[in-house]
Design a protein around this motif. Structure first.
Motif, PDB file in Angstrom:
ATOM      1  N   LYS A 151     -15.213 119.841  40.815  1.00 52.90           N
ATOM      2  CA  LYS A 151     -14.397 118.687  40.474  1.00 52.90           C
ATOM      3  C   LYS A 151     -14.180 118.600  38.970  1.00 52.90           C
ATOM      4  CE  LYS A 151     -17.654 115.979  42.064  1.00 52.90           C
ATOM      5  NZ  LYS A 151     -18.604 117.012  42.470  1.00 52.90           N
ATOM      6  N   SER A 168      -5.052 114.971  41.066  1.00 49.45           N
ATOM      7  CA  SER A 168      -5.232 114.584  42.470  1.00 49.45           C
ATOM      8  C   SER A 168      -3.913 114.250  43.140  1.00 49.45           C
ATOM      9  CB  SER A 168      -6.207 113.404  42.582  1.00 49.45           C
ATOM     10  OG  SER A 168      -5.733 112.294  41.850  1.00 49.45           O
ATOM     11  N   ALA A 206      -3.747 118.450  46.816  1.00 47.74           N
ATOM     12  CA  ALA A 206      -4.462 117.671  45.804  1.00 47.74           C
ATOM     13  C   ALA A 206      -5.629 118.475  45.244  1.00 47.74           C
ATOM     14  CB  ALA A 206      -4.987 116.378  46.424  1.00 47.74           C
ATOM     15  N   GLU A 220     -11.093 112.762  39.556  1.00 45.47           N
ATOM     16  CA  GLU A 220     -11.200 111.312  39.652  1.00 45.47           C
ATOM     17  C   GLU A 220     -11.652 110.730  38.323  1.00 45.47           C
ATOM     18  OE1 GLU A 220     -10.281 108.161  40.777  1.00 45.47           O
ATOM     19  OE2 GLU A 220     -10.504 109.241  42.666  1.00 45.47           O
TER      20      GLU A 220
END
Length: 192
Positions: free
Chosen positions: A45, A66, A75, A79
């Motif tokens: 991530k 995303s 996506a 975050e």
């Protein structure tokens, strides 16, 4: 024309011209692009954090991954760490605002992830603590700061210390750098 308006635009252009002339900063952009591409390809991530306008910029850049930038594509796992208001307010109330990002990063971050911290001063305590946690967990740190880098400087694997001390000029350049990175990461992860 209003002289103040002209001066503001010229200051913004001057800051960006300094970035353009900084071969080291341009090389770091290429390195971060490669690091993020490798992270996404490995299933990791990219997480973002900041305060105030920098939180808005963090959320904006996370959404470029995303959601989408230029391409209609799957996506990417990205975050902004401040988006869960129940978590944010509970931890700020029960522990301290200084640990809102480090605590969440400790819970969801894994080695090989990338955390991007935005702080115009480089001294935001919650971003600094997030970078300390990232170091402990093998998470790559990318700092976007103002001229001197602040406390984030020694904690950043990759530092983009914008050559300015004026908050709006720094934030404008953070978005420029972020957009360049997002565009080229997307192009490399999804070629063609």
């Amino acid at each position: 024309m209003n002289e103040t308006i002209v001066n503001i635009i010229e200051a913004s252009i001057n800051t960006k011209q300094q970035i353009l002339a900084d071969a080291g900063m341009l090389a770091r952009m290429e390195q971060v692009i490669d690091v993020m591409v490798a992270a996404f390809k490995a299933g990791n991530k990219v997480l973002f954090c900041g305060n105030g306008g920098s939180a808005a910029d963090a959320q904006h850049l996370a959404a470029e991954f995303s959601g989408r930038f230029y391409k209609n594509r799957p996506a990417l796992p990205a975050e902004a760490l401040h988006c869960n208001t129940s978590y944010l307010t509970a931890v700020a109330n029960d522990y301290s605002y200084d640990v809102i990002y480090s605590r969440l990063l400790d819970g969801i971050g894994v080695s090989g992830d990338v955390v991007v911290g935005l702080s115009t001063s480089g001294n935001s305590a919650n971003v600094v603590k997030a970078f300390e946690t990232a170091r402990e967990k093998g998470i790559i740190t990318v700092g976007l700061t103002g001229a001197n880098g602040g406390k984030m400087k020694p904690l950043s694997d990759y530092l983009f210390n914008v050559p300015a001390t004026d908050t709006p000029r720094i934030q404008e350049s953070h978005i420029l750098i972020g957009h360049i990175i997002c565009q080229l990461v997307e192009a490399k992860v999804f070629p063609g």
